[in-house]
Design an enzyme around this catalytic site. Structure first.
Site, PDB file in Angstrom:
ATOM      1  N   GLY A  76       0.773  -1.239   0.000  1.00 29.38           N
ATOM      2  CA  GLY A  76       0.000   0.000   0.000  1.00 29.38           C
ATOM      3  C   GLY A  76       0.800   1.282   0.000  1.00 29.38           C
ATOM      4  N   GLU A 122       3.398   3.873   6.227  1.00 31.43           N
ATOM      5  CA  GLU A 122       2.173   3.089   6.059  1.00 31.43           C
ATOM      6  C   GLU A 122       1.166   3.955   5.299  1.00 31.43           C
ATOM      7  OE1 GLU A 122       0.583   0.455   5.930  1.00 31.43           O
ATOM      8  OE2 GLU A 122       0.169  -0.331   7.924  1.00 31.43           O
ATOM      9  N   ASP A 123       0.422   3.358   4.388  1.00 33.25           N
ATOM     10  CA  ASP A 123      -0.589   4.160   3.691  1.00 33.25           C
ATOM     11  C   ASP A 123      -1.757   4.505   4.610  1.00 33.25           C
ATOM     12  OD1 ASP A 123      -1.265   1.472   3.762  1.00 33.25           O
ATOM     13  OD2 ASP A 123      -2.206   1.447   1.791  1.00 33.25           O
ATOM     14  N   ASP A 162      -5.780   1.363  10.038  1.00 33.74           N
ATOM     15  CA  ASP A 162      -7.208   1.053  10.165  1.00 33.74           C
ATOM     16  C   ASP A 162      -7.425   0.482  11.558  1.00 33.74           C
ATOM     17  OD1 ASP A 162      -9.814   0.050   9.800  1.00 33.74           O
ATOM     18  OD2 ASP A 162      -9.490  -0.211   7.662  1.00 33.74           O
ATOM     19  N   LYS A 198      -7.347   6.291  10.655  1.00 30.31           N
ATOM     20  CA  LYS A 198      -8.788   6.267  10.987  1.00 30.31           C
ATOM     21  C   LYS A 198      -9.037   6.490  12.477  1.00 30.31           C
ATOM     22  CE  LYS A 198     -10.682   3.547   7.184  1.00 30.31           C
ATOM     23  NZ  LYS A 198     -11.411   2.313   6.783  1.00 30.31           N
ATOM     24  N   PHE A 225     -14.351   2.615   3.132  1.00 25.31           N
ATOM     25  CA  PHE A 225     -13.364   1.794   2.426  1.00 25.31           C
ATOM     26  C   PHE A 225     -12.726   2.657   1.340  1.00 25.31           C
ATOM     27  CE2 PHE A 225     -11.350  -1.296  -0.199  1.00 25.31           C
ATOM     28  CZ  PHE A 225     -10.943  -2.270   0.711  1.00 25.31           C
ATOM     29  N   ASP A 267      -5.882  -0.359  -2.224  1.00 22.62           N
ATOM     30  CA  ASP A 267      -6.565  -1.186  -3.220  1.00 22.62           C
ATOM     31  C   ASP A 267      -7.891  -1.736  -2.726  1.00 22.62           C
ATOM     32  OD1 ASP A 267      -5.381  -3.055  -1.299  1.00 22.62           O
ATOM     33  OD2 ASP A 267      -5.944  -4.617  -2.736  1.00 22.62           O
ATOM     34  N   ARG A 315      -5.090   0.860  -7.140  1.00 26.75           N
ATOM     35  CA  ARG A 315      -3.923   1.431  -6.451  1.00 26.75           C
ATOM     36  C   ARG A 315      -3.362   2.626  -7.211  1.00 26.75           C
ATOM     37  NH1 ARG A 315      -2.139  -2.142  -2.319  1.00 26.75           N
ATOM     38  NH2 ARG A 315      -2.388  -4.360  -2.777  1.00 26.75           N
TER      39      ARG A 315
END
Ligand code: PRP
Length: 183
Positions: free
Chosen positions: A53, A108-109, A112, A140, A161, A168, A174
């Site tokens: 990611g 990190e993208d 979550d 988040k 999402f 992705d 992506r």
């Protein structure tokens, strides 16, 4: 580029909305690079991207960091083709770089549940780095158990999402230059 909801890259899928435009991301990554440059006056800096990611973020971010650094990658995976985490984080490929004595910046993208970060940081701490910090483009803020919350955060993310700019759904989307939520 302004993001359009009718985009040939979407394979006919509809987006609910664009959460962060290309211009917003570019501006924020530039600021993160400046913050990171200022935060590390001394020492060896190793930027460790969590793939897949983070592949776009790492390449944009390191070009905004104005001090010496090295780059390596880890591949971890938890989501498979689902829209919810499987709950199991697997290390698929380990970094080759020596971590001992270096400042590690994990990139990190998105954070979550925080499971991925927790697992990776636990593994990396055993290698005796000088420090470990996290840069996440999106957070988040759902995790209540993260001992090591990201020091550098691009944006607070909505609990939707999200796809694009590295994120992705079932390996698609992506390459979108913006971040959007799927219908
Ligand atoms: C996604 C994302 C983060 C992680 C965040 O990775 O890139 O690494 O999930 O979720 P968490 O905070 O709930 O652990 P994924 O496992 O889908 O692999 P990818 O990076 O190859 O897309």
């Amino acid at each position: 580029m302004s993001a359009s909801l009718v985009d040939p890259r979407l394979q006919g899928r509809a987006l609910k909305r664009v959460a962060f435009t290309t211009d917003q991301i570019r501006g924020r990554v530039r600021e993160l690079g400046a913050d990171i440059s200022a935060a590390y006056p001394d020492g060896d800096l190793l930027v460790l991207g969590l793939l897949k990611g983070s592949f776009i973020l790492v390449s944009d971010l390191v070009r905004e960091i104005s001090r010496p650094l090295q780059v390596d990658f880890l591949v971890v995976s938890s989501y498979g083709n689902d829209m919810v985490s499987s709950g199991t984080v697997r290390m698929v490929y380990d970094a080759q770089a020596v971590l001992k004595g270096k400042h590690i910046l994990l990139v990190e993208d998105i954070v979550d549940s925080g499971r991925t970060l927790s697992m990776v940081i636990t593994v990396l701490q055993e290698r005796e780095p000088a420090s470990i910090e996290v840069c996440a483009l999106l957070d988040k803020h759902l995790s209540t158990f993260l001992e090591h919350p990201p020091r550098f955060v691009g944006f607070d993310a909505p609990n939707e999402f999200l796809v694009g700019y590295g994120l992705d759904h079932a390996e698609n989307f992506r390459h979108l230059p913006y971040i959007a939520s799927l219908q």
